[in-house]
Design a protein around this motif. Structure first.
Motif, PDB file in Angstrom:
ATOM      1  N   SER A  65     -73.511   8.137 -91.874  1.00 18.75           N
ATOM      2  CA  SER A  65     -74.615   9.045 -92.168  1.00 18.75           C
ATOM      3  C   SER A  65     -74.896   9.881 -90.929  1.00 18.75           C
ATOM      4  O   SER A  65     -74.482   9.539 -89.810  1.00 18.75           O
ATOM      5  N   LEU A  66     -75.599  10.978 -91.109  1.00 17.66           N
ATOM      6  CA  LEU A  66     -75.936  11.851 -89.986  1.00 17.66           C
ATOM      7  C   LEU A  66     -76.735  11.087 -88.943  1.00 17.66           C
ATOM      8  O   LEU A  66     -76.469  11.192 -87.728  1.00 17.66           O
ATOM      9  N   GLU A  67     -77.683  10.316 -89.390  1.00 19.47           N
ATOM     10  CA  GLU A  67     -78.533   9.577 -88.460  1.00 19.47           C
ATOM     11  C   GLU A  67     -77.740   8.516 -87.702  1.00 19.47           C
ATOM     12  O   GLU A  67     -77.906   8.341 -86.488  1.00 19.47           O
ATOM     13  N   GLU A  68     -76.869   7.789 -88.411  1.00 16.14           N
ATOM     14  CA  GLU A  68     -76.059   6.769 -87.747  1.00 16.14           C
ATOM     15  C   GLU A  68     -75.082   7.408 -86.765  1.00 16.14           C
ATOM     16  O   GLU A  68     -74.846   6.882 -85.678  1.00 16.14           O
ATOM     17  N   ALA A  69     -74.518   8.566 -87.138  1.00 14.61           N
ATOM     18  CA  ALA A  69     -73.592   9.262 -86.239  1.00 14.61           C
ATOM     19  C   ALA A  69     -74.291   9.640 -84.941  1.00 14.61           C
ATOM     20  O   ALA A  69     -73.727   9.501 -83.849  1.00 14.61           O
ATOM     21  N   ALA A  70     -75.530  10.115 -85.042  1.00 18.01           N
ATOM     22  CA  ALA A  70     -76.282  10.482 -83.837  1.00 18.01           C
ATOM     23  C   ALA A  70     -76.542   9.259 -82.977  1.00 18.01           C
ATOM     24  O   ALA A  70     -76.376   9.302 -81.740  1.00 18.01           O
ATOM     25  N   GLU A  71     -76.951   8.176 -83.599  1.00 19.27           N
ATOM     26  CA  GLU A  71     -77.257   6.968 -82.836  1.00 19.27           C
ATOM     27  C   GLU A  71     -76.014   6.412 -82.143  1.00 19.27           C
ATOM     28  O   GLU A  71     -76.074   5.983 -80.985  1.00 19.27           O
ATOM     29  N   LEU A  72     -74.876   6.441 -82.830  1.00 17.66           N
ATOM     30  CA  LEU A  72     -73.639   5.955 -82.222  1.00 17.66           C
ATOM     31  C   LEU A  72     -73.206   6.865 -81.076  1.00 17.66           C
ATOM     32  O   LEU A  72     -72.690   6.390 -80.060  1.00 17.66           O
ATOM     33  N   THR A  73     -73.407   8.161 -81.236  1.00 12.78           N
ATOM     34  CA  THR A  73     -73.053   9.110 -80.178  1.00 12.78           C
ATOM     35  C   THR A  73     -73.801   8.787 -78.894  1.00 12.78           C
ATOM     36  O   THR A  73     -73.219   8.779 -77.799  1.00 12.78           O
ATOM     37  N   ALA A  74     -75.084   8.504 -79.023  1.00 18.43           N
ATOM     38  CA  ALA A  74     -75.878   8.139 -77.844  1.00 18.43           C
ATOM     39  C   ALA A  74     -75.459   6.784 -77.296  1.00 18.43           C
ATOM     40  O   ALA A  74     -75.353   6.599 -76.076  1.00 18.43           O
ATOM     41  N   ASP A  95     -88.020  19.410 -93.168  1.00 16.83           N
ATOM     42  CA  ASP A  95     -88.591  18.128 -92.747  1.00 16.83           C
ATOM     43  C   ASP A  95     -87.497  17.180 -92.264  1.00 16.83           C
ATOM     44  O   ASP A  95     -87.672  16.477 -91.255  1.00 16.83           O
ATOM     45  N   GLU A  96     -86.377  17.167 -92.973  1.00 20.89           N
ATOM     46  CA  GLU A  96     -85.258  16.311 -92.564  1.00 20.89           C
ATOM     47  C   GLU A  96     -84.715  16.747 -91.210  1.00 20.89           C
ATOM     48  O   GLU A  96     -84.412  15.909 -90.350  1.00 20.89           O
ATOM     49  N   VAL A  97     -84.585  18.063 -91.024  1.00 19.94           N
ATOM     50  CA  VAL A  97     -84.045  18.567 -89.754  1.00 19.94           C
ATOM     51  C   VAL A  97     -85.026  18.319 -88.619  1.00 19.94           C
ATOM     52  O   VAL A  97     -84.627  17.992 -87.492  1.00 19.94           O
ATOM     53  N   THR A  98     -86.310  18.454 -88.895  1.00 17.74           N
ATOM     54  CA  THR A  98     -87.316  18.159 -87.872  1.00 17.74           C
ATOM     55  C   THR A  98     -87.242  16.695 -87.458  1.00 17.74           C
ATOM     56  O   THR A  98     -87.306  16.370 -86.266  1.00 17.74           O
ATOM     57  N   ALA A  99     -87.079  15.805 -88.433  1.00 17.68           N
ATOM     58  CA  ALA A  99     -86.957  14.377 -88.128  1.00 17.68           C
ATOM     59  C   ALA A  99     -85.701  14.117 -87.314  1.00 17.68           C
ATOM     60  O   ALA A  99     -85.713  13.307 -86.368  1.00 17.68           O
ATOM     61  N   LEU A 100     -84.612  14.807 -87.641  1.00 19.63           N
ATOM     62  CA  LEU A 100     -83.381  14.670 -86.864  1.00 19.63           C
ATOM     63  C   LEU A 100     -83.610  15.120 -85.426  1.00 19.63           C
ATOM     64  O   LEU A 100     -83.189  14.444 -84.478  1.00 19.63           O
ATOM     65  N   GLY A 101     -84.274  16.267 -85.263  1.00 22.84           N
ATOM     66  CA  GLY A 101     -84.537  16.763 -83.912  1.00 22.84           C
ATOM     67  C   GLY A 101     -85.351  15.786 -83.089  1.00 22.84           C
ATOM     68  O   GLY A 101     -85.077  15.569 -81.898  1.00 22.84           O
ATOM     69  N   GLU A 102     -86.349  15.187 -83.713  1.00 15.99           N
ATOM     70  CA  GLU A 102     -87.170  14.205 -83.000  1.00 15.99           C
ATOM     71  C   GLU A 102     -86.349  12.982 -82.609  1.00 15.99           C
ATOM     72  O   GLU A 102     -86.506  12.437 -81.506  1.00 15.99           O
ATOM     73  N   LEU A 109     -83.062  12.939 -82.100  1.00 20.11           N
ATOM     74  CA  LEU A 109     -82.145  13.337 -81.028  1.00 20.11           C
ATOM     75  C   LEU A 109     -82.866  13.377 -79.688  1.00 20.11           C
ATOM     76  O   LEU A 109     -82.309  12.987 -78.659  1.00 20.11           O
ATOM     77  N   ASP A 110     -84.105  13.840 -79.695  1.00 21.87           N
ATOM     78  CA  ASP A 110     -84.905  13.837 -78.464  1.00 21.87           C
ATOM     79  C   ASP A 110     -85.085  12.410 -77.956  1.00 21.87           C
ATOM     80  O   ASP A 110     -84.951  12.144 -76.752  1.00 21.87           O
ATOM     81  N   ASP A 111     -85.388  11.507 -78.868  1.00 24.97           N
ATOM     82  CA  ASP A 111     -85.572  10.100 -78.485  1.00 24.97           C
ATOM     83  C   ASP A 111     -84.288   9.523 -77.894  1.00 24.97           C
ATOM     84  O   ASP A 111     -84.332   8.698 -76.967  1.00 24.97           O
ATOM     85  N   LEU A 112     -83.157   9.962 -78.429  1.00 22.15           N
ATOM     86  CA  LEU A 112     -81.859   9.448 -77.980  1.00 22.15           C
ATOM     87  C   LEU A 112     -81.353  10.160 -76.722  1.00 22.15           C
ATOM     88  O   LEU A 112     -80.339   9.751 -76.143  1.00 22.15           O
ATOM     89  N   GLY A 113     -82.026  11.236 -76.312  1.00 25.96           N
ATOM     90  CA  GLY A 113     -81.596  11.991 -75.141  1.00 25.96           C
ATOM     91  C   GLY A 113     -80.374  12.845 -75.386  1.00 25.96           C
ATOM     92  O   GLY A 113     -79.604  13.117 -74.459  1.00 25.96           O
ATOM     93  N   LEU A 114     -80.202  13.306 -76.621  1.00 25.13           N
ATOM     94  CA  LEU A 114     -79.030  14.102 -76.983  1.00 25.13           C
ATOM     95  C   LEU A 114     -79.392  15.579 -77.153  1.00 25.13           C
ATOM     96  O   LEU A 114     -80.329  15.918 -77.878  1.00 25.13           O
ATOM     97  N   GLU A 115     -78.629  16.440 -76.480  1.00 20.22           N
ATOM     98  CA  GLU A 115     -78.747  17.884 -76.674  1.00 20.22           C
ATOM     99  C   GLU A 115     -77.859  18.311 -77.850  1.00 20.22           C
ATOM    100  O   GLU A 115     -76.876  17.635 -78.192  1.00 20.22           O
ATOM    101  N   VAL A 116     -78.178  19.448 -78.449  1.00 18.54           N
ATOM    102  CA  VAL A 116     -77.343  20.033 -79.502  1.00 18.54           C
ATOM    103  C   VAL A 116     -76.766  21.334 -78.958  1.00 18.54           C
ATOM    104  O   VAL A 116     -77.449  22.362 -78.932  1.00 18.54           O
ATOM    105  N   ILE A 174     -85.138  24.704 -84.966  1.00 19.19           N
ATOM    106  CA  ILE A 174     -85.786  23.395 -84.983  1.00 19.19           C
ATOM    107  C   ILE A 174     -85.134  22.450 -83.976  1.00 19.19           C
ATOM    108  O   ILE A 174     -85.814  21.671 -83.292  1.00 19.19           O
ATOM    109  N   LEU A 175     -83.806  22.529 -83.862  1.00 19.78           N
ATOM    110  CA  LEU A 175     -83.051  21.610 -83.001  1.00 19.78           C
ATOM    111  C   LEU A 175     -82.890  22.128 -81.576  1.00 19.78           C
ATOM    112  O   LEU A 175     -82.164  21.519 -80.784  1.00 19.78           O
ATOM    113  N   ASP A 176     -83.557  23.237 -81.266  1.00 21.57           N
ATOM    114  CA  ASP A 176     -83.492  23.816 -79.920  1.00 21.57           C
ATOM    115  C   ASP A 176     -82.047  24.075 -79.496  1.00 21.57           C
ATOM    116  O   ASP A 176     -81.625  23.751 -78.385  1.00 21.57           O
ATOM    117  N   CYS A 177     -81.286  24.660 -80.403  1.00 20.97           N
ATOM    118  CA  CYS A 177     -79.870  24.963 -80.189  1.00 20.97           C
ATOM    119  C   CYS A 177     -79.697  26.475 -80.132  1.00 20.97           C
ATOM    120  O   CYS A 177     -80.252  27.198 -80.959  1.00 20.97           O
TER     121      CYS A 177
END
Length: 290
Positions: free
Chosen positions: A16-25, A48-55, A57-64, A98-101
């Motif tokens: 999933s998108l969320e799991e992929a982000a977490e594994l990346t970090a 709303d989904e993208v905003t939650a993703l951005g938050e 990613l911020d928690d994980l310290g990942l830039e886009v 939203i993702l500051d990209c």
């Protein structure tokens, strides 16, 4: 030189998108480049989904560093189809904000430059210019990836298309693996020629093989005829990235380099092993260049 290793979420395409982000970090990357189609960041996602993703990613310290969209491909499409591409692209502009990209991948399209007509280039460039004008309203840069089977598969053809588009907010994604496939120089000379137009970098390894049934093998019509290639992990193919990284260091490149290895993954956990290997190799290339 400051290079941040990033991972293209396509490497973790079965997550999933969320799991992929977490594994990346968890693996240790600094950046996360979303694949902008299912099952990851497709255009049907809500804000709303993208905003939650951005938050997250911020928690994980990942830039886009870039949104890897599959939009564009204008030559050969009808007016209504091209308009639809622009509408979908604008959805990703909202996601980027939203993702500051700052960079969104967008493709002028096919055919390969050696078979393209002047009309193909003119049409694709005219529509791309319209896309760039919309991107400018969001303060975004559109990026053309140098890619086989495309109008922009060499540095020279990319320069030609950039000139035809004639917009300051359009740049280039350097991809040594793609350039290797078509026999294009992907080292220091390519970096110097692209100059300030180089806004992002993708890396992957490939090699020529004789067996079209080899794992992951694909065929491509090049100037030398029909050739067979196989994706490999960084350092295990025929694409020597060291001169590229040396040239990036010399040019003062300050940005992300995204790993997008596409070797076959047949066993559970193979994707994580591939991503970890690519990061280790990326870090070594960065260290050696510095």
């Amino acid at each position: 030189m400051t290079i941040q290793p990033a991972l293209f979420s396509k490497v973790l395409r079965d997550r999933s998108l969320e799991e992929a982000a977490e594994l990346t970090a968890e693996i240790g990357y600094d950046g996360f480049e979303p694949m902008c189609r299912e099952p990851h960041l497709d255009a049907d996602r809500t804000t709303d989904e993208v905003t939650a993703l951005g938050e997250r990613l911020d928690d994980l310290g990942l830039e886009v560093p870039c949104l890897a969209t599959y939009t564009g491909n204008y030559a050969g499409k009808s007016e209504s189809e091209c308009e639809a591409e622009l509408e979908e692209l604008e959805t990703f502009f909202e996601f980027a904000r939203i993702l500051d990209c700052d960079v969104v991948r967008h493709d002028p399209g096919e055919p390969a430059i050696r078979t393209a007509t002047d009309d193909d280039i003119e049409r694709a460039s005219a529509w791309y210019a319209r896309a760039a004008d919309r991107a400018a309203e969001y303060g975004l840069t559109l990026a053309i990836e140098i890619h086989a089977r495309r109008l922009c598969e060499t540095v020279a053809s990319t320069e030609r298309v950039l000139e035809a588009i004639d917009r300051e907010n359009v740049g280039v994604i350097h991809d040594a693996g793609n350039m290797f496939l078509v026999g294009e120089d992907f080292g220091a000379d390519s970096v110097r020629r692209l100059g300030d137009d180089l806004v992002h970098v993708h890396v992957k390894d490939e090699r020529r093989v004789d067996d079209p049934d080899a794992a992951g093998a694909f065929q491509l019509e090049t100037d030398d005829g029909l050739e067979t290639f196989q994706p490999r992990r960084l350092g295990e193919g025929a694409v020597d990235h060291a001169p590229l990284f040396d040239a990036l260091a010399e040019s003062g490149y300050d940005g992300a380099v995204t790993a997008e290895c596409h070797v076959p993954q047949n066993e559970p956990g193979d994707d994580v092993a591939v991503a970890a290997h690519e990061l280790e190799r990326l870090r070594q290339l960065i260290t050696d260049a510095n």
